[in-house]
Design an enzyme around this catalytic site. Structure first.
Site, PDB file in Angstrom:
ATOM      1  CG  MET A   1      50.407  35.733  29.953  1.00 12.01           C
ATOM      2  SD  MET A   1      51.826  35.935  31.042  1.00 12.01           S
ATOM      3  CE  MET A   1      51.911  37.727  31.175  1.00 12.01           C
ATOM      4  CB  CYS A   2      47.421  35.158  35.862  1.00  2.00           C
ATOM      5  SG  CYS A   2      46.880  33.495  35.422  1.00  2.00           S
ATOM      6  CD  GLN A   3      47.520  42.122  34.666  1.00  2.00           C
ATOM      7  OE1 GLN A   3      48.038  42.901  35.471  1.00  2.00           O
ATOM      8  NE2 GLN A   3      47.464  42.368  33.374  1.00  2.00           N
ATOM      9  CB  ILE A  78      43.529  39.083  38.190  1.00  2.00           C
ATOM     10  CG1 ILE A  78      43.206  40.119  39.272  1.00  2.00           C
ATOM     11  CG2 ILE A  78      42.344  38.949  37.241  1.00  2.00           C
ATOM     12  CD1 ILE A  78      42.991  41.512  38.725  1.00  2.00           C
TER      13      ILE A  78
END
Lengths: 278, 278
Positions: A1-3, A78
């Protein structure tokens, strides 16, 4: 998972404070170390800073953190790679031009078996599901609008159709920005806050940094910040119900709708009903 | 008049030395103070740093000067505004995607009364003659090649047609880069140098900085640098005759042709004949 991190404002505002906390998540306080990027609209123009290095030790991130670029619409990302190698061409946010306007997109999630029928008007340069989804969304917009630049309402309607369709393949949290709007799709996880007068102090979760917004704002300023996980620990962030699409303009949510079919949709509609501002 | 800087290499190379001299021309040793930008290809990806501030006092330029980004193709530009206000959207280089590849363009010159019939596939976001010319060039490429990504030869041929046509309207010095080539059009002023073994020392014109390339290269490295005005004062730069188009690949000129009609063309062909490498 990205942000994901987004900002939409009614006056050009710098994102240094929020970015300071966000940047720490790229390899310091969290595991998203496969590159990062941030895009700023300034008038019709856009600047995109990309770095395939972890943001916590990126000299470009250090610059962005210290250099106050004032913008009404910002999208940052990110990366924790799921599809596509760690490379510049796979680093979000992505940018394209359509109708003489720049479009910026970043995605958090993973779409399985997503191979849309792209007609060549917008094609991915890298090999992520995310860039394919962006190209597909722009192609759908162009098919819907032809030569006429789409209104916010049209963008919202087409994005909702695409979110319904593509969201069935997996997590599809995304931010889409133009010079005068920010669209946020909460597929699984996204939160927002609107800061406006009376402004108060805010304290970051990820670093021991406090800012007193009353000292750096005017009474008419309004700033919406959208993030995967709330960035501060002393403010009242709103969780965006899974399966909802939000349009932000001039620093506040102005339209919202469910993007899940059937029963889930009812729940999302009910959960989000009190946020409806359109 | 603006200033152009390009680099084309056979191995990813940093441009810190050349950029140090080039940056000084943005308001310090020269008058081009209306913003600047630089684009780096890294693999298929591209990073574009833009700043509407003069480069000599831009914190982003300071970063680029110190942060060695290794690239095989670089395009940089310092602006002296002729058409279009000083604004981010009018800052070169410009970027577009076509055929799933990024294209980067920067222009030095002034095109009078240039209003090409753009069909909407590529449209300018700002209001410079330069961005219009870039969109026109890409549209012509797409019309010529359809869905098939163009070869270097095809890019060269279409760019030559466009240079002949658009160059009739005024100065049209430009750099066009993809991930594996750099095209340079000398309409009035452009020079280049190829650095290869045996490498020697080079000393900047605009700052008292010397680099010994033999210490920072391997024997197989080859780097072509293209600039409006030579950047060093102790190397043998080649002046590119006005009215010539040059294709650089893997660090050297590989094709060249005249872009002026009739008598002028003969002169340009004759002057440039000894540079022909195709």
């Amino acid at each position: 998972m990205c942000q994901l991190l987004g900002m939409n404002c009614n006056v050009p505002t710098d994102i240094c404070f929020s970015f300071t906390g966000f940047q720490a998540r790229g390899g310091a306080t969290d595991v998203h170390a496969d590159g990062w990027g941030i895009a700023f609209f300034e008038g019709r123009g856009a600047r995109v800073f990309l770095d395939p290095q972890p943001s916590c030790r990126s000299p470009i991130a250090a610059l962005v953190r210290q250099y106050p670029i004032r913008s009404k619409n910002v999208v940052a990302h990110i990366r924790k790679a799921t599809q596509g190698v760690v490379a510049l061409e796979n680093t979000h946010p992505f940018m394209r031009e359509a109708w003489g306007r720049y479009w910026i997109f970043a995605h958090n999630g993973n779409l399985l078996g997503f191979g849309p029928a792209l007609d060549g008007s917008f094609l991915p340069v890298g090999n992520t599901d995310s860039e394919r989804a962006f190209c597909w969304l722009l192609q759908r917009l162009r098919q819907a609008c032809g030569a006429t630049p789409p209104s916010h309402e049209r963008i919202f309607d087409v994005a909702r159709e695409v979110a319904l369709e593509v969201g069935a393949l997996g997590e599809f949290n995304f931010l889409l920005a133009g010079s005068d709007f920010l669209l946020a799709h909460a597929s699984t996880q996204l939160a927002y806050i609107v800061r406006q007068a009376p402004f108060a102090q805010a304290h970051l979760k990820d670093e021991d940094v406090t800012v007193d917004f009353s000292e750096v704002t005017t009474p008419d300023d309004r700033v919406a910040v959208i993030a995967t996980v709330p960035l501060t620990d002393n403010e009242d962030w709103q969780t965006m119900p899974p399966g909802t699409l939000w349009l932000f303009a001039e620093g506040e949510p102005v339209r919202q709708a469910a993007t899940v079919p059937g029963a889930k949709r009812k729940a999302a509609d009910a959960a989000a009903g009190d946020q409806e501002r359109s």
